[in-house]
Write a protein that holds these residues in place. Structure first.
Motif, PDB file in Angstrom:
ATOM      1  N   LEU A 119       0.822  -1.210   0.000  1.00 14.68           N
ATOM      2  CA  LEU A 119       0.000   0.000   0.000  1.00 14.68           C
ATOM      3  C   LEU A 119       0.857   1.262   0.000  1.00 14.68           C
ATOM      4  O   LEU A 119       0.589   2.198  -0.766  1.00 14.68           O
ATOM      5  CB  LEU A 119      -0.922  -0.005   1.221  1.00 14.68           C
ATOM      6  CG  LEU A 119      -1.801   1.229   1.405  1.00 14.68           C
ATOM      7  CD1 LEU A 119      -2.788   1.358   0.259  1.00 14.68           C
ATOM      8  CD2 LEU A 119      -2.537   1.180   2.739  1.00 14.68           C
ATOM      9  N   VAL A 120       1.881   1.296   0.830  1.00 20.09           N
ATOM     10  CA  VAL A 120       2.747   2.476   0.896  1.00 20.09           C
ATOM     11  C   VAL A 120       3.457   2.691  -0.444  1.00 20.09           C
ATOM     12  O   VAL A 120       3.598   3.835  -0.914  1.00 20.09           O
ATOM     13  CB  VAL A 120       3.754   2.345   2.054  1.00 20.09           C
ATOM     14  CG1 VAL A 120       4.794   3.463   2.011  1.00 20.09           C
ATOM     15  CG2 VAL A 120       3.027   2.375   3.399  1.00 20.09           C
ATOM     16  N   LYS A 121       3.882   1.603  -1.079  1.00 19.75           N
ATOM     17  CA  LYS A 121       4.497   1.719  -2.411  1.00 19.75           C
ATOM     18  C   LYS A 121       3.508   2.283  -3.420  1.00 19.75           C
ATOM     19  O   LYS A 121       3.859   3.125  -4.254  1.00 19.75           O
ATOM     20  CB  LYS A 121       5.002   0.348  -2.878  1.00 19.75           C
ATOM     21  CG  LYS A 121       6.221  -0.155  -2.131  1.00 19.75           C
ATOM     22  CD  LYS A 121       6.618  -1.542  -2.627  1.00 19.75           C
ATOM     23  CE  LYS A 121       7.785  -2.101  -1.822  1.00 19.75           C
ATOM     24  NZ  LYS A 121       8.137  -3.479  -2.261  1.00 19.75           N
ATOM     25  N   GLU A 122       2.256   1.817  -3.361  1.00 16.51           N
ATOM     26  CA  GLU A 122       1.223   2.285  -4.289  1.00 16.51           C
ATOM     27  C   GLU A 122       0.944   3.774  -4.082  1.00 16.51           C
ATOM     28  O   GLU A 122       0.811   4.523  -5.059  1.00 16.51           O
ATOM     29  CB  GLU A 122      -0.065   1.476  -4.086  1.00 16.51           C
ATOM     30  CG  GLU A 122      -1.234   1.922  -4.944  1.00 16.51           C
ATOM     31  CD  GLU A 122      -0.986   1.780  -6.429  1.00 16.51           C
ATOM     32  OE1 GLU A 122      -1.634   2.518  -7.186  1.00 16.51           O
ATOM     33  OE2 GLU A 122      -0.141   0.941  -6.825  1.00 16.51           O
ATOM     34  N   ILE A 123       0.863   4.218  -2.840  1.00 10.17           N
ATOM     35  CA  ILE A 123       0.638   5.646  -2.574  1.00 10.17           C
ATOM     36  C   ILE A 123       1.818   6.460  -3.083  1.00 10.17           C
ATOM     37  O   ILE A 123       1.639   7.548  -3.658  1.00 10.17           O
ATOM     38  CB  ILE A 123       0.406   5.884  -1.072  1.00 10.17           C
ATOM     39  CG1 ILE A 123      -0.888   5.203  -0.624  1.00 10.17           C
ATOM     40  CG2 ILE A 123       0.342   7.380  -0.761  1.00 10.17           C
ATOM     41  CD1 ILE A 123      -1.153   5.284   0.872  1.00 10.17           C
ATOM     42  N   GLY A 124       3.026   5.937  -2.900  1.00 12.66           N
ATOM     43  CA  GLY A 124       4.212   6.618  -3.410  1.00 12.66           C
ATOM     44  C   GLY A 124       4.169   6.780  -4.918  1.00 12.66           C
ATOM     45  O   GLY A 124       4.518   7.836  -5.463  1.00 12.66           O
ATOM     46  N   ILE A 125       3.708   5.729  -5.625  1.00 15.80           N
ATOM     47  CA  ILE A 125       3.588   5.795  -7.087  1.00 15.80           C
ATOM     48  C   ILE A 125       2.549   6.837  -7.491  1.00 15.80           C
ATOM     49  O   ILE A 125       2.754   7.626  -8.427  1.00 15.80           O
ATOM     50  CB  ILE A 125       3.199   4.415  -7.659  1.00 15.80           C
ATOM     51  CG1 ILE A 125       4.356   3.426  -7.468  1.00 15.80           C
ATOM     52  CG2 ILE A 125       2.816   4.518  -9.134  1.00 15.80           C
ATOM     53  CD1 ILE A 125       3.995   1.994  -7.798  1.00 15.80           C
ATOM     54  N   GLN A 126       1.429   6.862  -6.776  1.00 15.04           N
ATOM     55  CA  GLN A 126       0.374   7.828  -7.085  1.00 15.04           C
ATOM     56  C   GLN A 126       0.824   9.262  -6.837  1.00 15.04           C
ATOM     57  O   GLN A 126       0.366  10.193  -7.519  1.00 15.04           O
ATOM     58  CB  GLN A 126      -0.878   7.525  -6.264  1.00 15.04           C
ATOM     59  CG  GLN A 126      -1.593   6.242  -6.663  1.00 15.04           C
ATOM     60  CD  GLN A 126      -2.911   6.083  -5.939  1.00 15.04           C
ATOM     61  OE1 GLN A 126      -3.455   7.021  -5.380  1.00 15.04           O
ATOM     62  NE2 GLN A 126      -3.440   4.869  -5.953  1.00 15.04           N
ATOM     63  N   CYS A 127       1.707   9.454  -5.869  1.00  9.82           N
ATOM     64  CA  CYS A 127       2.214  10.799  -5.583  1.00  9.82           C
ATOM     65  C   CYS A 127       3.188  11.270  -6.658  1.00  9.82           C
ATOM     66  O   CYS A 127       3.420  12.470  -6.800  1.00  9.82           O
ATOM     67  CB  CYS A 127       2.901  10.841  -4.221  1.00  9.82           C
ATOM     68  SG  CYS A 127       1.742  10.683  -2.830  1.00  9.82           S
ATOM     69  N   GLY A 155       6.974  10.056  -8.737  1.00 13.37           N
ATOM     70  CA  GLY A 155       8.406  10.179  -8.487  1.00 13.37           C
ATOM     71  C   GLY A 155       8.791   9.945  -7.053  1.00 13.37           C
ATOM     72  O   GLY A 155       8.293   9.030  -6.396  1.00 13.37           O
ATOM     73  N   ASP A 156       9.673  10.823  -6.553  1.00  8.43           N
ATOM     74  CA  ASP A 156      10.156  10.702  -5.172  1.00  8.43           C
ATOM     75  C   ASP A 156       9.452  11.671  -4.230  1.00  8.43           C
ATOM     76  O   ASP A 156       9.965  11.989  -3.158  1.00  8.43           O
ATOM     77  CB  ASP A 156      11.666  10.966  -5.136  1.00  8.43           C
ATOM     78  CG  ASP A 156      12.451   9.910  -5.899  1.00  8.43           C
ATOM     79  OD1 ASP A 156      12.002   8.750  -5.905  1.00  8.43           O
ATOM     80  OD2 ASP A 156      13.494  10.257  -6.490  1.00  8.43           O
ATOM     81  N   THR A 157       8.280  12.157  -4.632  1.00  4.49           N
ATOM     82  CA  THR A 157       7.573  13.170  -3.836  1.00  4.49           C
ATOM     83  C   THR A 157       7.324  12.701  -2.416  1.00  4.49           C
ATOM     84  O   THR A 157       7.636  13.405  -1.444  1.00  4.49           O
ATOM     85  CB  THR A 157       6.234  13.538  -4.498  1.00  4.49           C
ATOM     86  OG1 THR A 157       6.476  13.962  -5.841  1.00  4.49           O
ATOM     87  CG2 THR A 157       5.549  14.657  -3.727  1.00  4.49           C
ATOM     88  N   LEU A 158       6.750  11.493  -2.287  1.00  5.91           N
ATOM     89  CA  LEU A 158       6.456  10.981  -0.938  1.00  5.91           C
ATOM     90  C   LEU A 158       7.732  10.601  -0.211  1.00  5.91           C
ATOM     91  O   LEU A 158       7.841  10.788   1.003  1.00  5.91           O
ATOM     92  CB  LEU A 158       5.517   9.771  -1.015  1.00  5.91           C
ATOM     93  CG  LEU A 158       5.074   9.179   0.329  1.00  5.91           C
ATOM     94  CD1 LEU A 158       4.349  10.220   1.167  1.00  5.91           C
ATOM     95  CD2 LEU A 158       4.181   7.966   0.119  1.00  5.91           C
ATOM     96  N   ALA A 159       8.705  10.074  -0.937  1.00  4.72           N
ATOM     97  CA  ALA A 159       9.973   9.697  -0.303  1.00  4.72           C
ATOM     98  C   ALA A 159      10.645  10.913   0.329  1.00  4.72           C
ATOM     99  O   ALA A 159      11.254  10.822   1.400  1.00  4.72           O
ATOM    100  CB  ALA A 159      10.895   9.046  -1.328  1.00  4.72           C
ATOM    101  N   ASN A 160      10.509  12.074  -0.330  1.00  4.98           N
ATOM    102  CA  ASN A 160      11.127  13.298   0.189  1.00  4.98           C
ATOM    103  C   ASN A 160      10.247  13.983   1.230  1.00  4.98           C
ATOM    104  O   ASN A 160      10.732  14.852   1.961  1.00  4.98           O
ATOM    105  CB  ASN A 160      11.404  14.270  -0.963  1.00  4.98           C
ATOM    106  CG  ASN A 160      12.433  13.716  -1.924  1.00  4.98           C
ATOM    107  OD1 ASN A 160      13.344  12.996  -1.524  1.00  4.98           O
ATOM    108  ND2 ASN A 160      12.290  14.044  -3.211  1.00  4.98           N
ATOM    109  N   GLY A 161       8.976  13.624   1.242  1.00  8.61           N
ATOM    110  CA  GLY A 161       8.063  14.207   2.216  1.00  8.61           C
ATOM    111  C   GLY A 161       7.120  15.218   1.600  1.00  8.61           C
ATOM    112  O   GLY A 161       7.487  15.957   0.678  1.00  8.61           O
TER     113      GLY A 161
END
Length: 371
Positions: free
Chosen positions: A304-312, A314-320
């Protein structure tokens, strides 16, 4: 020469008797050897036939097992997930909140600052409630249904085989009991959902009370937050929380589960449906199920967290990103968790866990696996 003749006359009888005994012994030895050889050949033939029968039974059971899994994937699970999705949408419809916020954005003077803050705070709580609720119910219900269909499948296979060998030895599970048993999977969606939502919302409120809409959330924080909500939710009641959500509290079933097999009075009127329900309750109350459920939930959280990251993107969620911006993705991902099983990557994640596969195989092959 004379001595030899004398020896023969004196010992003729003994020599003949000895020769006869030796000859008889040799004949008996040959007969025994031939008999032993025939027995060995027969044992090899029987062993070969046993292996063929064992392989045939194993192949038949494997084919039946695979067919049971297809039934779960194509019939039982899709129905249950669709019904669950509809019920969650009814109970946790967020459109009234998002519509009011959008209207306030287009017409700034229609909402006071305090009202806007209250709406955002409610959206924060309810968005996470719906997402984690969908995650938990999808995972636990999919496991429960696999437990159900494999228990039923084992009973049907064994009862059918026994009935073919001994036609008068017991009754087969009739279609009404089968349908009633499988339909019990809707108990969560039909009856238990309001209480489940209340407890999940309480857990979300507890975990998110310190998080503001302007706080930056990255992949790690989101993962930890979801896990913390699940842990808080599971601590609200007993460790076997899901039993009460998945099955009705039935005093009769409890009595049957604890009754001795020699207690004729307690077991005389037990139906096939009762047996199936008792066995299912024993499985989902077991330590093995607890362990597998925890493994499956963690695997789904990761996906789920990976899927949300993809929807956000690029690295948007990874960077915050601010929690207020993340809420749109959280709101959107809830329904995705409950899409049709053949297109549901989260159900596929559960199915691919080796511990889940091992548990389901054991349930199908061994009635006493939870003892």
């Amino acid at each position: 020469m004379l001595k030899l003749s004398d020896f023969w006359r004196k010992h003729k009888r003994k020599v003949l008797v000895g020769a006869g005994l030796i000859g008889s012994g040799y004949v008996l030895y040959k007969l025994y050897n031939a008999h032993r050889q025939r027995l060995d050949d027969l044992e090899r033939e029987l062993a070969s036939e046993r292996r063929k029968v064992d392989e045939l039974v194993k192949d038949q059971m494997q084919a039946h097992f695979e067919n049971i899994q297809r039934i779960a994937d194509t019939t039982t699970l899709p129905h249950a997930m669709q019904y669950l999705s509809n019920r969650i949408e009814e109970e946790l419809d967020l459109s009234h909140l998002t519509d009011r916020l959008m209207k306030g954005k287009g017409q700034p003077n229609t909402l006071m600052s305090s009202e806007k803050h209250e709406l955002w705070d409610r959206l924060k709580i309810l968005s996470f409630t719906r997402m984690v609720l969908s995650l938990w119910t999808m995972t636990i219900l999919s496991l429960y249904i696999r437990v159900q269909v494999n228990i039923l499948g084992r009973h049907l296979y064994i009862d059918t085989a026994r009935h073919l060998l001994l036609p008068d030895d017991g009754d087969l599970i009739d279609r009404d009991d089968q349908q009633r048993f499988l339909a019990s999977a809707d108990f969560l969606s039909t009856y238990a959902l309001p209480a489940l939502i209340s407890n999940m919302q309480a857990a979300v409120t507890e975990v998110l009370k310190g998080k503001q809409l302007r706080d930056f959330i990255n992949t790690t924080v989101l993962h930890e937050t979801i896990i913390q909500i699940l842990n808080t939710f599971m601590s609200i009641r007993s460790p076997h929380l899901w039993v009460g959500y998945l099955m009705p509290e039935d005093a009769r079933l409890h009595e049957l589960a604890t009754a001795s097999s020699s207690d004729d009075k307690g077991l005389s009127d037990v139906t096939k449906f009762d047996q199936l329900m008792v066995e299912t309750r024993a499985v989902i109350s077991s330590a093995k199920f607890v362990n597998v459920a925890e493994i499956a939930l963690k695997a789904v959280v990761n996906t789920l967290v990976k899927e949300i990251g993809i929807q956000c993107g690029g690295d948007t969620l990874a960077n915050g990103m601010p929690l207020a911006r993340l809420l749109a993705r959280v709101t959107h991902v809830g329904p995705i968790l409950l899409v049709e099983p053949s297109k549901n990557q989260f159900i596929q994640t559960i199915r691919n866990e080796k511990e889940v596969e091992m548990l389901i195989t054991l349930i199908y092959t061994d009635a006493n696996v939870m003892d």
